[in-house]
Scaffold this motif. Structure first.
Motif, PDB file in Angstrom:
ATOM      1  N   GLY A  12     -23.958 -42.035  35.416  1.00 23.74           N
ATOM      2  CA  GLY A  12     -22.561 -42.084  35.828  1.00 23.74           C
ATOM      3  C   GLY A  12     -21.620 -42.634  34.771  1.00 23.74           C
ATOM      4  N   LYS A  13     -22.074 -42.660  33.519  1.00 24.72           N
ATOM      5  CA  LYS A  13     -21.225 -43.162  32.432  1.00 24.72           C
ATOM      6  C   LYS A  13     -20.319 -42.046  31.918  1.00 24.72           C
ATOM      7  CE  LYS A  13     -24.459 -46.574  30.618  1.00 24.72           C
ATOM      8  NZ  LYS A  13     -25.174 -47.021  29.409  1.00 24.72           N
ATOM      9  N   GLY A  14     -19.150 -42.439  31.449  1.00 23.80           N
ATOM     10  CA  GLY A  14     -18.286 -41.501  30.744  1.00 23.80           C
ATOM     11  C   GLY A  14     -18.850 -41.292  29.346  1.00 23.80           C
ATOM     12  N   LEU A  44     -23.643 -30.085  31.557  1.00 26.22           N
ATOM     13  CA  LEU A  44     -23.087 -31.438  31.423  1.00 26.22           C
ATOM     14  C   LEU A  44     -21.678 -31.501  32.015  1.00 26.22           C
ATOM     15  CD1 LEU A  44     -24.091 -32.140  27.703  1.00 26.22           C
ATOM     16  CD2 LEU A  44     -25.002 -33.323  29.716  1.00 26.22           C
ATOM     17  N   PRO A  45     -21.226 -32.703  32.396  1.00 18.09           N
ATOM     18  CA  PRO A  45     -19.827 -32.847  32.822  1.00 18.09           C
ATOM     19  C   PRO A  45     -18.881 -32.414  31.704  1.00 18.09           C
ATOM     20  CG  PRO A  45     -21.087 -34.824  33.368  1.00 18.09           C
ATOM     21  CD  PRO A  45     -21.971 -33.964  32.507  1.00 18.09           C
ATOM     22  N   GLN A  46     -17.678 -32.023  32.080  1.00 23.70           N
ATOM     23  CA  GLN A  46     -16.699 -31.468  31.143  1.00 23.70           C
ATOM     24  C   GLN A  46     -16.435 -32.373  29.945  1.00 23.70           C
ATOM     25  OE1 GLN A  46     -15.572 -28.355  31.543  1.00 23.70           O
ATOM     26  NE2 GLN A  46     -14.469 -28.442  29.613  1.00 23.70           N
ATOM     27  N   ILE A  53     -29.133 -35.213  21.117  1.00 19.04           N
ATOM     28  CA  ILE A  53     -27.811 -35.578  21.641  1.00 19.04           C
ATOM     29  C   ILE A  53     -27.682 -35.133  23.091  1.00 19.04           C
ATOM     30  CG2 ILE A  53     -25.328 -35.112  21.447  1.00 19.04           C
ATOM     31  CD1 ILE A  53     -25.841 -35.000  18.360  1.00 19.04           C
ATOM     32  N   VAL A  54     -28.154 -33.928  23.391  1.00 20.24           N
ATOM     33  CA  VAL A  54     -28.090 -33.447  24.775  1.00 20.24           C
ATOM     34  C   VAL A  54     -28.940 -34.351  25.680  1.00 20.24           C
ATOM     35  CG1 VAL A  54     -28.595 -31.533  26.348  1.00 20.24           C
ATOM     36  CG2 VAL A  54     -27.528 -31.083  24.144  1.00 20.24           C
ATOM     37  N   ASP A  55     -30.116 -34.746  25.198  1.00 18.89           N
ATOM     38  CA  ASP A  55     -30.954 -35.681  25.971  1.00 18.89           C
ATOM     39  C   ASP A  55     -30.169 -36.957  26.284  1.00 18.89           C
ATOM     40  OD1 ASP A  55     -33.126 -33.929  25.802  1.00 18.89           O
ATOM     41  OD2 ASP A  55     -34.081 -35.023  24.144  1.00 18.89           O
ATOM     42  N   LEU A  56     -29.547 -37.520  25.256  1.00 20.75           N
ATOM     43  CA  LEU A  56     -28.769 -38.745  25.415  1.00 20.75           C
ATOM     44  C   LEU A  56     -27.608 -38.546  26.391  1.00 20.75           C
ATOM     45  CD1 LEU A  56     -28.184 -41.675  24.413  1.00 20.75           C
ATOM     46  CD2 LEU A  56     -26.754 -40.626  22.644  1.00 20.75           C
ATOM     47  N   PHE A  57     -26.927 -37.430  26.258  1.00 17.59           N
ATOM     48  CA  PHE A  57     -25.791 -37.140  27.132  1.00 17.59           C
ATOM     49  C   PHE A  57     -26.247 -36.921  28.575  1.00 17.59           C
ATOM     50  CE2 PHE A  57     -22.307 -35.541  23.996  1.00 17.59           C
ATOM     51  CZ  PHE A  57     -22.329 -36.770  23.363  1.00 17.59           C
TER      52      PHE A  57
END
Length: 116
Positions: free
Chosen positions: A67-69, A23-25, A56-60
């Motif tokens: 491209g959402k923060g 995932l992004p940082q 949660i990982v699925d959602l993230f």
């Protein structure tokens, strides 16, 4: 628990951790804080199967792909987001409260029976 189940559980957890690291940082930081929060609050389902953390990982992953923060996904109040996720879940605190109440009720009944 059998050895094979333990090995499979470890493999599943390693895969989960690899997904988090991909995932992004900003997502990783929020995920780790959420994980700490859940371990402190203690929803029982946290340790059962794929469950909450995998969801949660699925959602993230979906949010990152769009491209959402991360705060666009969770909202600015991450603790409230966490609380909402587990609002209908039994926690270890609930189990301990029930146990204490049961013990107190037994003791009171026993004391009351002795005075009769």
């Amino acid at each position: 628990m059998r050895i094979r189940e333990i090995i499979e559980g470890k493999k599943e957890w390693r895969t989960h951790v690899a997904r988090v690291k991909a995932l992004p940082q900003d997502y990783q930081i929020v995920y780790k804080e959420m994980q700490k929060y859940f371990f402190k609050v203690g929803p029982v389902e946290l340790t059962e199967g794929a469950g909450l953390l995998h969801g949660i990982v699925d959602l993230f992953e979906e949010g990152a792909a769009l491209g959402k923060g991360v705060l666009e996904v969770t909202g600015r109040d991450v603790a409230a987001f966490c609380d909402d996720l587990i609002k209908d879940s039994k926690t270890y605190a609930d189990i301990h409260q029930a146990s204490i109440n049961q013990e107190v009720n037994k003791a009171v009944k026993k004391a009351t029976d002795k005075t009769k």
